[in-house]
Every structure is written in C-alpha cells, then in structure tokens.
Design an enzyme around this catalytic site. Sequence first.
Site, PDB file in Angstrom:
ATOM      1  N   LYS A 204       0.841  -1.206   0.000  1.00 23.10           N
ATOM      2  CA  LYS A 204       0.000   0.000   0.000  1.00 23.10           C
ATOM      3  C   LYS A 204       0.875   1.254   0.000  1.00 23.10           C
ATOM      4  O   LYS A 204       0.693   2.152  -0.817  1.00 23.10           O
ATOM      5  CB  LYS A 204      -0.937   0.005   1.223  1.00 23.10           C
ATOM      6  CG  LYS A 204      -1.852  -1.213   1.291  1.00 23.10           C
ATOM      7  CD  LYS A 204      -2.776  -1.179   2.504  1.00 23.10           C
ATOM      8  CE  LYS A 204      -2.093  -1.257   3.853  1.00 23.10           C
ATOM      9  NZ  LYS A 204      -1.378  -2.522   4.111  1.00 23.10           N
TER      10      LYS A 204
ATOM     11  N   ARG B  67      -9.901   0.223   8.595  1.00 25.45           N
ATOM     12  CA  ARG B  67      -9.590  -1.198   8.718  1.00 25.45           C
ATOM     13  C   ARG B  67     -10.467  -1.946   9.701  1.00 25.45           C
ATOM     14  O   ARG B  67     -10.125  -3.053  10.114  1.00 25.45           O
ATOM     15  CB  ARG B  67      -8.114  -1.472   8.931  1.00 25.45           C
ATOM     16  CG  ARG B  67      -7.468  -0.957  10.110  1.00 25.45           C
ATOM     17  CD  ARG B  67      -6.058  -0.606   9.814  1.00 25.45           C
ATOM     18  NE  ARG B  67      -4.992  -1.511  10.059  1.00 25.45           N
ATOM     19  CZ  ARG B  67      -3.762  -1.284   9.536  1.00 25.45           C
ATOM     20  NH1 ARG B  67      -3.544  -0.299   8.724  1.00 25.45           N
ATOM     21  NH2 ARG B  67      -2.792  -2.064   9.823  1.00 25.45           N
TER      22      ARG B  67
ATOM     23  N   ARG C 276      11.808  -5.424   5.105  1.00 25.83           N
ATOM     24  CA  ARG C 276      11.527  -4.021   4.751  1.00 25.83           C
ATOM     25  C   ARG C 276      12.432  -3.047   5.504  1.00 25.83           C
ATOM     26  O   ARG C 276      12.673  -3.184   6.702  1.00 25.83           O
ATOM     27  CB  ARG C 276      10.073  -3.686   5.087  1.00 25.83           C
ATOM     28  CG  ARG C 276       9.794  -2.182   4.998  1.00 25.83           C
ATOM     29  CD  ARG C 276       8.344  -1.851   5.045  1.00 25.83           C
ATOM     30  NE  ARG C 276       7.686  -2.292   6.248  1.00 25.83           N
ATOM     31  CZ  ARG C 276       6.370  -2.250   6.433  1.00 25.83           C
ATOM     32  NH1 ARG C 276       5.583  -1.779   5.497  1.00 25.83           N
ATOM     33  NH2 ARG C 276       5.851  -2.684   7.556  1.00 25.83           N
TER      34      ARG C 276
ATOM     35  N   ARG D  18      11.058  -1.019  10.997  1.00 21.82           N
ATOM     36  CA  ARG D  18       9.967  -0.693  11.903  1.00 21.82           C
ATOM     37  C   ARG D  18       9.912  -1.693  13.060  1.00 21.82           C
ATOM     38  O   ARG D  18      10.142  -2.874  12.871  1.00 21.82           O
ATOM     39  CB  ARG D  18       8.634  -0.726  11.135  1.00 21.82           C
ATOM     40  CG  ARG D  18       8.285   0.615  10.543  1.00 21.82           C
ATOM     41  CD  ARG D  18       7.120   0.602   9.599  1.00 21.82           C
ATOM     42  NE  ARG D  18       5.952  -0.149  10.015  1.00 21.82           N
ATOM     43  CZ  ARG D  18       4.829  -0.236   9.292  1.00 21.82           C
ATOM     44  NH1 ARG D  18       4.750   0.401   8.137  1.00 21.82           N
ATOM     45  NH2 ARG D  18       3.807  -0.944   9.704  1.00 21.82           N
TER      46      ARG D  18
ATOM     47  N   ARG E 123      -0.137  -9.256  13.176  1.00 27.82           N
ATOM     48  CA  ARG E 123      -0.770  -8.234  12.318  1.00 27.82           C
ATOM     49  C   ARG E 123      -1.566  -8.899  11.200  1.00 27.82           C
ATOM     50  O   ARG E 123      -2.639  -8.431  10.831  1.00 27.82           O
ATOM     51  CB  ARG E 123       0.303  -7.307  11.728  1.00 27.82           C
ATOM     52  CG  ARG E 123       0.809  -6.297  12.743  1.00 27.82           C
ATOM     53  CD  ARG E 123       2.123  -5.674  12.324  1.00 27.82           C
ATOM     54  NE  ARG E 123       2.051  -4.994  11.058  1.00 27.82           N
ATOM     55  CZ  ARG E 123       3.107  -4.727  10.292  1.00 27.82           C
ATOM     56  NH1 ARG E 123       4.313  -5.088  10.683  1.00 27.82           N
ATOM     57  NH2 ARG E 123       2.959  -4.102   9.160  1.00 27.82           N
TER      58      ARG E 123
HETATM   59  P1  AP5 Z   1       4.770  -1.637   1.908  1.00 29.40           P
HETATM   60  O1  AP5 Z   1       4.427  -0.790   0.720  1.00 29.40           O
HETATM   61  O2  AP5 Z   1       5.484  -0.997   3.031  1.00 29.40           O
HETATM   62  O3  AP5 Z   1       3.451  -2.420   2.406  1.00 29.40           O
HETATM   63  P2  AP5 Z   1       2.168  -1.886   3.170  1.00 29.40           P
HETATM   64  O4  AP5 Z   1       0.988  -2.531   2.521  1.00 29.40           O
HETATM   65  O5  AP5 Z   1       2.180  -0.419   3.267  1.00 29.40           O
HETATM   66  O6  AP5 Z   1       2.396  -2.596   4.570  1.00 29.40           O
HETATM   67  P3  AP5 Z   1       2.326  -2.004   6.049  1.00 29.40           P
HETATM   68  O7  AP5 Z   1       3.105  -2.934   6.916  1.00 29.40           O
HETATM   69  O8  AP5 Z   1       2.682  -0.567   6.101  1.00 29.40           O
HETATM   70  O9  AP5 Z   1       0.806  -2.173   6.329  1.00 29.40           O
HETATM   71  P4  AP5 Z   1       0.103  -2.178   7.662  1.00 29.40           P
HETATM   72  O10 AP5 Z   1      -1.272  -1.976   7.203  1.00 29.40           O
HETATM   73  O11 AP5 Z   1       0.325  -3.355   8.520  1.00 29.40           O
HETATM   74  O12 AP5 Z   1       0.844  -1.016   8.504  1.00 29.40           O
HETATM   75  P5  AP5 Z   1       0.353   0.418   8.954  1.00 29.40           P
HETATM   76  O13 AP5 Z   1       1.523   1.295   8.996  1.00 29.40           O
HETATM   77  O14 AP5 Z   1      -0.837   0.829   8.178  1.00 29.40           O
HETATM   78  O15 AP5 Z   1       5.620  -2.883   1.350  1.00 29.40           O
HETATM   79  C1  AP5 Z   1       6.060  -3.900   2.234  1.00 29.40           C
HETATM   80  C2  AP5 Z   1       7.383  -4.480   1.716  1.00 29.40           C
HETATM   81  O16 AP5 Z   1       7.140  -5.152   0.476  1.00 29.40           O
HETATM   82  C3  AP5 Z   1       8.468  -3.421   1.412  1.00 29.40           C
HETATM   83  O17 AP5 Z   1       9.701  -3.935   1.770  1.00 29.40           O
HETATM   84  C4  AP5 Z   1       8.356  -3.209  -0.111  1.00 29.40           C
HETATM   85  O18 AP5 Z   1       9.589  -2.814  -0.687  1.00 29.40           O
HETATM   86  C5  AP5 Z   1       7.951  -4.604  -0.578  1.00 29.40           C
HETATM   87  N1  AP5 Z   1       7.110  -4.579  -1.790  1.00 29.40           N
HETATM   88  C6  AP5 Z   1       6.095  -3.720  -2.065  1.00 29.40           C
HETATM   89  N2  AP5 Z   1       5.531  -4.008  -3.260  1.00 29.40           N
HETATM   90  C7  AP5 Z   1       6.205  -5.089  -3.741  1.00 29.40           C
HETATM   91  C8  AP5 Z   1       6.081  -5.867  -4.941  1.00 29.40           C
HETATM   92  N3  AP5 Z   1       5.156  -5.587  -5.874  1.00 29.40           N
HETATM   93  N4  AP5 Z   1       6.930  -6.899  -5.114  1.00 29.40           N
HETATM   94  C9  AP5 Z   1       7.880  -7.214  -4.170  1.00 29.40           C
HETATM   95  N5  AP5 Z   1       8.057  -6.498  -3.013  1.00 29.40           N
HETATM   96  C10 AP5 Z   1       7.218  -5.449  -2.807  1.00 29.40           C
HETATM   97  O19 AP5 Z   1      -0.156   0.119  10.436  1.00 29.40           O
HETATM   98  C11 AP5 Z   1       0.735  -0.177  11.472  1.00 29.40           C
HETATM   99  C12 AP5 Z   1      -0.031  -0.282  12.789  1.00 29.40           C
HETATM  100  O20 AP5 Z   1      -0.648   0.973  13.112  1.00 29.40           O
HETATM  101  C13 AP5 Z   1      -1.188  -1.294  12.843  1.00 29.40           C
HETATM  102  O21 AP5 Z   1      -0.729  -2.595  13.116  1.00 29.40           O
HETATM  103  C14 AP5 Z   1      -2.040  -0.712  13.957  1.00 29.40           C
HETATM  104  O22 AP5 Z   1      -1.513  -1.001  15.214  1.00 29.40           O
HETATM  105  C15 AP5 Z   1      -1.928   0.794  13.695  1.00 29.40           C
HETATM  106  N6  AP5 Z   1      -2.946   1.282  12.777  1.00 29.40           N
HETATM  107  C16 AP5 Z   1      -2.735   1.853  11.553  1.00 29.40           C
HETATM  108  N7  AP5 Z   1      -3.895   2.169  10.966  1.00 29.40           N
HETATM  109  C17 AP5 Z   1      -4.881   1.809  11.833  1.00 29.40           C
HETATM  110  C18 AP5 Z   1      -6.287   1.862  11.777  1.00 29.40           C
HETATM  111  N8  AP5 Z   1      -6.934   2.365  10.724  1.00 29.40           N
HETATM  112  N9  AP5 Z   1      -6.995   1.421  12.853  1.00 29.40           N
HETATM  113  C19 AP5 Z   1      -6.359   0.926  13.939  1.00 29.40           C
HETATM  114  N10 AP5 Z   1      -5.027   0.818  14.047  1.00 29.40           N
HETATM  115  C20 AP5 Z   1      -4.273   1.254  12.987  1.00 29.40           C
HETATM  116 MG    MG Z   2       2.358   0.979   4.863  1.00 25.05          MG
END
Ligand code: AP5
Ligand code: MG
Length: 217
Positions: A15, A90, A129, A163, A174
């Site tokens: 994402k 989410r 990552r 992270r 997660r």
């Molecule tokens: P990346 O682009 O970083 O993936 P992502 O989908 O953004 O994954 P996240 O870990 O950021 O998602 P998340 O939803 O768990 O975390 P968030 O920060 O929202 O890519 C991942 C890896 O893959 C990278 O190394 C990249 O290079 C590689 N990659 C990408 N595309 C590729 C491809 N096509 N091919 C190969 N490799 C590829 O949330 C974190 C925490 O915050 C949650 O756990 C929760 O505690 C809290 N939180 C956030 N939002 C909420 C909410 N709305 N409600 C409640 N709690 C929340």
């Molecule tokens: Mg992300």
Amino acid sequence: MQTFIVLLGPPGAGKGTQALAIAEKLDIPHISSGDLFRENLRNQTELGKLAKSYMDRGELVPDEVTISMVRERLSRVDCARGALLDGFPRTPAQAVALDGILKEFGSRVNWVPYINVPDEVLVGRLTGRWTCRTDPTHIYNLKTNPPTKPGVCDLCGGELYQRDDDKLETVQNRIKVYMKQTMPLIEYYRNAGVLVEVEGQQGIEKVSSDLLAAITK
Ligand code: AP5
Ligand code: MG
C-alpha cells in the site's frame, strides 16, 4: 469534484509503496494512518504513546481514537481535491465513520483498490523491509527492492530503519488481526460497487500501472 481512494490490502501488500505514484498522479495527499501514528510517536504526543502500546503488539488502535485522528486530517485544506487513504479504514466501524465524514463534505469513497497478495509472501516482505526516517513513503526491501547504498535512501539520502512492528512475531499477529478485522471490508466495498482487485504479486511498476488503470477507467 473530489476523489477519495481507499487502498486496501494486508500488511506488506504494498500500500505504502504504491501510494506515492498514485497520489502524485492524481495530485491528492497520501494519508497513512500508520504513518500518522508513527509521527505522533516521534513527537512523543499522548496519542503516539497510546498508539505504540497497540502497534507493538500488532493490534489495532481503538476505533474512536483512530477515527478522530483521520477526521482531523481530512478536514485540512490540502484535502480539498480528495485524498488517498492507506491503512484506514480497517474495521467496519471505521468504514461507516468514513462514509459519514465524507458525506459531510458532500463526497464519498470513489474507488477501493484491493491489493491481493498471498499470506506466505507477506512475512518475507515485512521482515525484509527498510523504511526512510526522513520520508516514510520511501520504502525498500532487502531482497526485492534494495537501496543502492545499504542503509541510505536513494531518493533523499535519509537513514533507513526497520519498523518495530516488523519483527516476526508481531508480523504474524498483524496478519491475523487483518484477517479477522479488516477482511470484512472487501465485501463492504464490493457491495458498494467501488472495489477493484489488483494482483499484488507482480513487479512494483506493473502493480502501479494496473492500479492506475483501475482507478482512472
Ligand atoms: P509496503 O508498501 O510498506 O506495504 P504496506 O501494505 O504499506 O504494509 P504495512 O506494513 O505498512 O501495512 P500495515 O497496514 O500493517 O501497517 P500500517 O503502517 O498501516 O511494502 C512492504 C514491503 O514489500 C516493502 O519492503 C516493499 O519494498 C515490498 N514490496 C512492495 N511491493 C512489492 C512488490 N510488488 N513486489 C515485491 N516487493 C514489494 O499500520 C501499522 C499499525 O498501526 C497497525 O498494526 C495498527 O496497530 C496501527 N494502525 C494503523 N492504521 C490503523 C487503523 N486504521 N486502525 C487501527 N489501528 C491502525
Ligand atoms: Mg504501509
């Protein structure tokens, strides 16, 4: 006319990686709830400290707190043309709240690209990552998308870090939490007629072009 896009997909789907190109192309801000929590944590706010206690365990931050943070962000002037939401909503309660907020603006969710990546790929992606400290939208992967110089961001020279929630145990939780609390949103948005599914297990550029084709058709 405002455009609101919700990027849906499991942790590690890509994402954040995809958000940069889409937000630039559509000229709308990228709003990542995870990045907002991490920014609060860096600034040692009460919200940041509260969020950390959930994030470290891979659990979701309570809806009430998350919704009010995103509501405030969406009411800023740079969202006049819309926004690209990443990681929010989410839970079903967050999705209903978002509909209500956008209705107040006379708007709605236009597209929900769902980046589909099988579970077994996610763990490898997240544990490999590295993210830029200066700009969290600059994202690397040791195997699939390494920086030219280890530990240094190609785009801005910032320091790269892992992270806290990318530890194996937290990653596994997660993914579990996603299955239980976020997966229902796929049906929610499919029923609303705005879901578009994109195959996420392709090269980063191919995923970008598929995403852009899906949301500008
Ligand atoms: P990346 O682009 O970083 O993936 P992502 O989908 O953004 O994954 P996240 O870990 O950021 O998602 P998340 O939803 O768990 O975390 P968030 O920060 O929202 O890519 C991942 C890896 O893959 C990278 O190394 C990249 O290079 C590689 N990659 C990408 N595309 C590729 C491809 N096509 N091919 C190969 N490799 C590829 O949330 C974190 C925490 O915050 C949650 O756990 C929760 O505690 C809290 N939180 C956030 N939002 C909420 C909410 N709305 N409600 C409640 N709690 C929340
Ligand atoms: Mg992300």
